[in-house]
Design a protein around this motif. Structure first.
Motif, PDB file in Angstrom:
ATOM      1  N   LYS A 266     -25.316 -15.167 -54.980  1.00 39.98           N
ATOM      2  CA  LYS A 266     -24.892 -15.593 -53.646  1.00 39.98           C
ATOM      3  C   LYS A 266     -25.745 -14.925 -52.568  1.00 39.98           C
ATOM      4  O   LYS A 266     -26.085 -15.554 -51.552  1.00 39.98           O
ATOM      5  CB  LYS A 266     -23.415 -15.245 -53.447  1.00 39.98           C
ATOM      6  CG  LYS A 266     -22.825 -15.771 -52.150  1.00 39.98           C
ATOM      7  CD  LYS A 266     -21.317 -15.635 -52.127  1.00 39.98           C
ATOM      8  CE  LYS A 266     -20.657 -16.663 -53.029  1.00 39.98           C
ATOM      9  NZ  LYS A 266     -19.184 -16.692 -52.865  1.00 39.98           N
ATOM     10  N   ILE A 267     -26.126 -13.674 -52.786  1.00 41.91           N
ATOM     11  CA  ILE A 267     -26.997 -12.980 -51.841  1.00 41.91           C
ATOM     12  C   ILE A 267     -28.358 -13.654 -51.780  1.00 41.91           C
ATOM     13  O   ILE A 267     -28.912 -13.904 -50.705  1.00 41.91           O
ATOM     14  CB  ILE A 267     -27.144 -11.494 -52.248  1.00 41.91           C
ATOM     15  CG1 ILE A 267     -25.811 -10.760 -52.063  1.00 41.91           C
ATOM     16  CG2 ILE A 267     -28.245 -10.809 -51.447  1.00 41.91           C
ATOM     17  CD1 ILE A 267     -25.790  -9.377 -52.679  1.00 41.91           C
TER      18      ILE A 267
ATOM     19  N   LEU B 292     -22.801  -3.803 -42.926  1.00 38.23           N
ATOM     20  CA  LEU B 292     -22.793  -3.370 -44.325  1.00 38.23           C
ATOM     21  C   LEU B 292     -23.105  -1.879 -44.380  1.00 38.23           C
ATOM     22  O   LEU B 292     -24.201  -1.463 -44.720  1.00 38.23           O
ATOM     23  CB  LEU B 292     -23.818  -4.173 -45.133  1.00 38.23           C
ATOM     24  CG  LEU B 292     -23.551  -5.671 -45.243  1.00 38.23           C
ATOM     25  CD1 LEU B 292     -24.711  -6.362 -45.941  1.00 38.23           C
ATOM     26  CD2 LEU B 292     -22.271  -5.941 -46.003  1.00 38.23           C
ATOM     27  N   THR B 293     -22.106  -1.082 -44.056  1.00 38.02           N
ATOM     28  CA  THR B 293     -22.346   0.356 -43.985  1.00 38.02           C
ATOM     29  C   THR B 293     -22.158   1.049 -45.328  1.00 38.02           C
ATOM     30  O   THR B 293     -22.820   2.035 -45.620  1.00 38.02           O
ATOM     31  CB  THR B 293     -21.384   0.996 -42.959  1.00 38.02           C
ATOM     32  OG1 THR B 293     -20.043   0.602 -43.288  1.00 38.02           O
ATOM     33  CG2 THR B 293     -21.717   0.514 -41.556  1.00 38.02           C
ATOM     34  N   ASN B 294     -21.258   0.540 -46.146  1.00 38.48           N
ATOM     35  CA  ASN B 294     -21.046   1.160 -47.456  1.00 38.48           C
ATOM     36  C   ASN B 294     -20.428   0.134 -48.390  1.00 38.48           C
ATOM     37  O   ASN B 294     -20.073  -0.966 -47.990  1.00 38.48           O
ATOM     38  CB  ASN B 294     -20.136   2.392 -47.336  1.00 38.48           C
ATOM     39  CG  ASN B 294     -18.749   2.024 -46.822  1.00 38.48           C
ATOM     40  OD1 ASN B 294     -17.955   1.454 -47.555  1.00 38.48           O
ATOM     41  ND2 ASN B 294     -18.469   2.352 -45.553  1.00 38.48           N
TER      42      ASN B 294
ATOM     43  N   LEU C  46     -18.382  -7.173 -49.865  1.00 40.29           N
ATOM     44  CA  LEU C  46     -18.335  -8.484 -50.491  1.00 40.29           C
ATOM     45  C   LEU C  46     -17.809  -9.540 -49.525  1.00 40.29           C
ATOM     46  O   LEU C  46     -18.273 -10.691 -49.522  1.00 40.29           O
ATOM     47  CB  LEU C  46     -17.450  -8.445 -51.739  1.00 40.29           C
ATOM     48  CG  LEU C  46     -17.979  -7.619 -52.917  1.00 40.29           C
ATOM     49  CD1 LEU C  46     -16.967  -7.623 -54.064  1.00 40.29           C
ATOM     50  CD2 LEU C  46     -19.315  -8.177 -53.401  1.00 40.29           C
ATOM     51  N   GLU C  47     -16.855  -9.156 -48.699  1.00 39.00           N
ATOM     52  CA  GLU C  47     -16.339 -10.082 -47.688  1.00 39.00           C
ATOM     53  C   GLU C  47     -17.436 -10.441 -46.694  1.00 39.00           C
ATOM     54  O   GLU C  47     -17.556 -11.604 -46.271  1.00 39.00           O
ATOM     55  CB  GLU C  47     -15.144  -9.457 -46.969  1.00 39.00           C
ATOM     56  CG  GLU C  47     -13.942  -9.213 -47.873  1.00 39.00           C
ATOM     57  CD  GLU C  47     -12.815  -8.502 -47.142  1.00 39.00           C
ATOM     58  OE1 GLU C  47     -12.937  -8.312 -45.903  1.00 39.00           O
ATOM     59  OE2 GLU C  47     -11.824  -8.149 -47.795  1.00 39.00           O
ATOM     60  N   CYS C  48     -18.245  -9.466 -46.323  1.00 36.96           N
ATOM     61  CA  CYS C  48     -19.358  -9.719 -45.394  1.00 36.96           C
ATOM     62  C   CYS C  48     -20.377 -10.679 -46.020  1.00 36.96           C
ATOM     63  O   CYS C  48     -20.894 -11.578 -45.349  1.00 36.96           O
ATOM     64  CB  CYS C  48     -20.032  -8.404 -45.004  1.00 36.96           C
ATOM     65  SG  CYS C  48     -18.990  -7.279 -44.055  1.00 36.96           S
ATOM     66  N   ILE C  49     -20.667 -10.469 -47.295  1.00 37.88           N
ATOM     67  CA  ILE C  49     -21.626 -11.333 -47.996  1.00 37.88           C
ATOM     68  C   ILE C  49     -21.096 -12.758 -48.080  1.00 37.88           C
ATOM     69  O   ILE C  49     -21.828 -13.724 -47.841  1.00 37.88           O
ATOM     70  CB  ILE C  49     -21.923 -10.765 -49.391  1.00 37.88           C
ATOM     71  CG1 ILE C  49     -22.715  -9.458 -49.271  1.00 37.88           C
ATOM     72  CG2 ILE C  49     -22.697 -11.776 -50.246  1.00 37.88           C
ATOM     73  CD1 ILE C  49     -22.854  -8.691 -50.570  1.00 37.88           C
TER      74      ILE C  49
ATOM     75  N   TYR D 242     -22.766 -16.107 -46.476  1.00 39.02           N
ATOM     76  CA  TYR D 242     -23.113 -17.259 -47.319  1.00 39.02           C
ATOM     77  C   TYR D 242     -22.492 -18.534 -46.765  1.00 39.02           C
ATOM     78  O   TYR D 242     -23.165 -19.575 -46.669  1.00 39.02           O
ATOM     79  CB  TYR D 242     -22.633 -17.017 -48.744  1.00 39.02           C
ATOM     80  CG  TYR D 242     -22.746 -18.238 -49.623  1.00 39.02           C
ATOM     81  CD1 TYR D 242     -23.968 -18.610 -50.176  1.00 39.02           C
ATOM     82  CD2 TYR D 242     -21.634 -19.046 -49.876  1.00 39.02           C
ATOM     83  CE1 TYR D 242     -24.081 -19.744 -50.967  1.00 39.02           C
ATOM     84  CE2 TYR D 242     -21.736 -20.179 -50.664  1.00 39.02           C
ATOM     85  CZ  TYR D 242     -22.964 -20.521 -51.205  1.00 39.02           C
ATOM     86  OH  TYR D 242     -23.061 -21.655 -51.965  1.00 39.02           O
ATOM     87  N   ASP D 243     -21.218 -18.475 -46.423  1.00 37.79           N
ATOM     88  CA  ASP D 243     -20.534 -19.669 -45.910  1.00 37.79           C
ATOM     89  C   ASP D 243     -21.193 -20.166 -44.631  1.00 37.79           C
ATOM     90  O   ASP D 243     -21.381 -21.375 -44.438  1.00 37.79           O
ATOM     91  CB  ASP D 243     -19.059 -19.357 -45.648  1.00 37.79           C
ATOM     92  CG  ASP D 243     -18.283 -19.103 -46.934  1.00 37.79           C
ATOM     93  OD1 ASP D 243     -18.757 -19.542 -48.002  1.00 37.79           O
ATOM     94  OD2 ASP D 243     -17.220 -18.449 -46.864  1.00 37.79           O
ATOM     95  N   PHE D 244     -21.578 -19.243 -43.759  1.00 36.02           N
ATOM     96  CA  PHE D 244     -22.220 -19.636 -42.504  1.00 36.02           C
ATOM     97  C   PHE D 244     -23.582 -20.276 -42.760  1.00 36.02           C
ATOM     98  O   PHE D 244     -23.888 -21.356 -42.242  1.00 36.02           O
ATOM     99  CB  PHE D 244     -22.380 -18.414 -41.598  1.00 36.02           C
ATOM    100  CG  PHE D 244     -23.170 -18.692 -40.348  1.00 36.02           C
ATOM    101  CD1 PHE D 244     -22.572 -19.263 -39.240  1.00 36.02           C
ATOM    102  CD2 PHE D 244     -24.528 -18.393 -40.286  1.00 36.02           C
ATOM    103  CE1 PHE D 244     -23.310 -19.533 -38.092  1.00 36.02           C
ATOM    104  CE2 PHE D 244     -25.270 -18.658 -39.155  1.00 36.02           C
ATOM    105  CZ  PHE D 244     -24.652 -19.225 -38.047  1.00 36.02           C
ATOM    106  N   ALA D 245     -24.424 -19.609 -43.570  1.00 30.09           N
ATOM    107  CA  ALA D 245     -25.773 -20.123 -43.830  1.00 30.09           C
ATOM    108  C   ALA D 245     -25.713 -21.473 -44.535  1.00 30.09           C
ATOM    109  O   ALA D 245     -26.489 -22.386 -44.221  1.00 30.09           O
ATOM    110  CB  ALA D 245     -26.552 -19.119 -44.678  1.00 30.09           C
TER     111      ALA D 245
END
Length: 621
Positions: free
Chosen positions: A202-203, A230-232, A240-243, A247-250
């Motif tokens: 996904k990344i 994505l600090t830690n 994972l929520e940030c990723i 992904y959904d946006f892109a």
């Protein structure tokens, strides 16, 4: 160590020495790995170790102060060193493995995580290692953050788990059948951090989508907030929520860009109009105008002339309303359809099955050697003509050279089937012109029945290809495209559509395709022969009546009449033999398809409909 010391003190001293040795190992690592050439992760790890050593040195300073005051015994030293022993030992173990194996980047992070997991029973050491992971991964997460939020690889020391192959250019998608741009321009490397393993694909995809938009000149960046940093990668899995959000946006942005700005669905519909002959009126105009040019050999054809005729046909048909009709071009292949299939190695089993493909130039068994009236068909523009299409980036991701080649294969089959149909219709019209003779049970009637059977065969084939294969599969793809959530899903739907069409159009059943091509060739040879066969069956009789009247007025009329009757009888016998030979070849070839279709339809149910249509043709003969 003084050997005169008490043995108990000697043993206690030996227990204290390792912390000093481990300190030297850690300190040496900090001094050597503080340079950026060892990578950002090692640099951040060394910085965290330096902070740890400051605490260690502070403890040593305090112990030294107590020693100078005379308040520190060897037993006291051992007592105060106890809390540091496990931590220093764990760090030294990690550092020795890093140094020995020259680890960098994700390998260092994975080693730290493995060591922390191994220390699950020692909360102090585990907490220290987790702290080291947090600091060491900060630089790695900065690289990751820029990739998933901007689509940029900012990795000066090659630590990131995504590699970029700059030698692969997007232009290859429209030029190279085997282009690997989308699969290999950006790809996963070995050594993915264990905490990112499940999200690696996904990344990778997120950054690829952002790259496509950037190369389109579409300025886009994932919306950022304080909670999206994505600090830690703590246990709360916030990273994972940030990723997933990125992904959904892109994915949605790129899909909207292709559908709205570049009208992907409209382009696919345009391809259907032309390559799948959804709107075939332009083809009728084109085949009428380009007939003479298409009858030439491929090397003699003027592609420029064909293009001008194609443009004229498009402008004078309903295709003129298509905003993309100017993207349509024409070209002439240098090989037959079956030989072209043999060059496409990715079509399963096609290479081995077409080792000796049917050649339009050499069908000696079905050739009719009757004077100069018929001759074996040469490879002409009618067998090699095809269309092409101008596709720009980023639509070339979906409509690539490979996809376009598959469209061309289907078009060539349809185009040639339509050509055969036109020729048989012309032959049928010739037969209709002789209906007034009412010669039931004669060779003419037999030829008319054969012509009707051939027309039914080609009509059945066209019906199957169009209404049993192309239309249903198109509607399935169209429905799936409406619900697609990403460009990868769109590409899979489109590839599956083309794959199904190729399979059901018999391109992956070469034995059947060869039989179909041979039947079409027989039909073409027959339709060409009809131009002299039918006239030889009834026009000479009219001449005979005129001559008979003149013969009655001549004394030499009887001998002339007898000679003319013999000539007519010879011509009729020749024509009859030719019709019988065509009928036998057509029936034999059509009947040979019966067992093949019966066997194949059991494994491939889509062939059952074709079997019903063609076997129905056989039963009518």
């Amino acid at each position: 160590m003084d050997l005169s010391m008490d043995l108990v003190l000697q043993e206690l001293t030996k227990r204290i020495f390792p912390i000093c040795e481990n300190f030297l190992v850690i300190n040496q690592f900090v001094e050597s790995r503080s340079h950026f050439r060892y990578g950002l992760v090692n640099h951040a790890f060394a910085a965290a170790l330096r902070a740890f050593l400051l605490d260690y040195q502070a403890m040593v300073a305090q112990l030294e102060h107590q020693f100078r005051l005379g308040k520190l015994s060897l037993q006291g030293l051992w007592f105060f060193c106890q809390p540091m022993m496990g931590s220093v030992q764990a760090l030294a173990t990690v550092i020795q493995k890093v140094s020995t194996n020259y680890l960098t980047g994700s390998a260092v992070l994975n080693l730290l995580q493995a060591q922390a997991a191994a220390m699950a029973g020692d909360n102090t050491v585990r907490s220290l290692l987790e702290k080291m992971i947090h600091h060491a991964s900060s630089a790695y997460l900065c690289i990751l953050e820029r990739w998933v939020y901007e689509g940029i690889i900012d990795d000066p020391y090659g630590e990131f788990f995504i590699a970029e192959n700059k030698s692969l250019q997007k232009e290859s998608l429209t030029q190279d059948y085997d282009a690997k741009y989308w699969q290999q321009r950006y790809s996963l490397k070995e050594g993915i951090p264990s905490f990112l393993t499940n999200a690696a694909d996904k990344i990778l995809t997120t950054g690829k989508y952002l790259n496509v938009m950037r190369e389109c000149g579409h300025s886009v960046q994932v919306p950022l907030s304080e909670t999206s940093k994505l600090t830690n990668f703590g246990s709360n899995h916030h990273y994972l929520e940030c990723i997933n959000t990125a992904y959904d946006f892109a994915s949605s942005e790129l899909l909207n860009l292709l559908k709205k700005k570049y009208d992907l669905i409209g382009k696919l519909r345009s391809l259907k109009h032309y390559f799948l002959l959804d709107q075939g009126d332009f083809l009728v105009h084109f085949m009428d105008m380009a007939r003479d040019e298409l009858l030439k050999k491929p090397d003699e054809i003027s592609v420029e002339k064909l293009q001008s005729l194609l443009d004229l046909a498009l402008r004078t048909s309903v295709a003129a309303a298509d905003p993309f009709h100017e993207d349509l071009t024409c070209c002439v292949e240098r090989s037959s359809l079956l030989n072209r299939l043999g060059t496409l190695k990715d079509l399963e089993g096609i290479m081995n099955s077409l080792v000796a493909p049917l050649n339009f130039l050499d069908i000696s068994d079905s050739a009719v050697n009757t004077s100069d009236h018929t001759e074996t068909l040469n490879l002409t523009g009618l067998e090699t003509f095809t269309l092409s299409y101008k596709v720009q980036w980023p639509l070339s991701l979906v409509i690539s050279r490979k996809a376009l080649t598959k469209y061309q294969l289907i078009f060539r089959l349809l185009f040639h089937c339509n050509h055969v149909h036109r020729q048989l219709c012309a032959a049928w019209q010739v037969h209709q012109g002789a209906r007034y003779l009412n010669k039931m049970g004669t060779t003419l009637a037999r030829s008319s029945l054969l012509c009707r059977s051939m027309l039914k065969f080609i009509n059945s084939l066209l019906h199957y290809l169009t209404f049993e294969v192309l239309e249903p599969n198109w509607h399935v793809m169209s429905d799936r495209l409406q619900t697609a959530k990403s460009i990868d899903e769109v590409m899979r739907c489109h590839d599956n559509f083309l794959g199904r069409c190729l399979q059901e159009c018999l391109f992956l059943v070469p034995q059947l395709l060869k039989g179909i091509e041979k039947l079409k060739l027989i039909c073409l040879q027959y339709s060409a022969a009809v131009q002299w066969l039918v006239p030889s069956l009834f026009i000479p009789d009219v001449d005979y009546m005129d001559r008979k009247k003149r013969v009655e007025k001549s004394k030499a009329g009887r001998s002339t009449h007898r000679g003319h009757r013999l000539k007519l009888a010879a011509e009729n016998a020749s024509a009859t033999d030719t019709v019988i030979k065509f009928e036998k070849e057509f029936n034999t070839e059509l009947q040979s398809l019966g067992p093949i279709l019966s066997r194949s339809s059991q494994a491939d149910p889509y062939l059952s409909q074709l079997a019903q249509l063609l076997l129905g043709t056989r039963n009518d003969i």
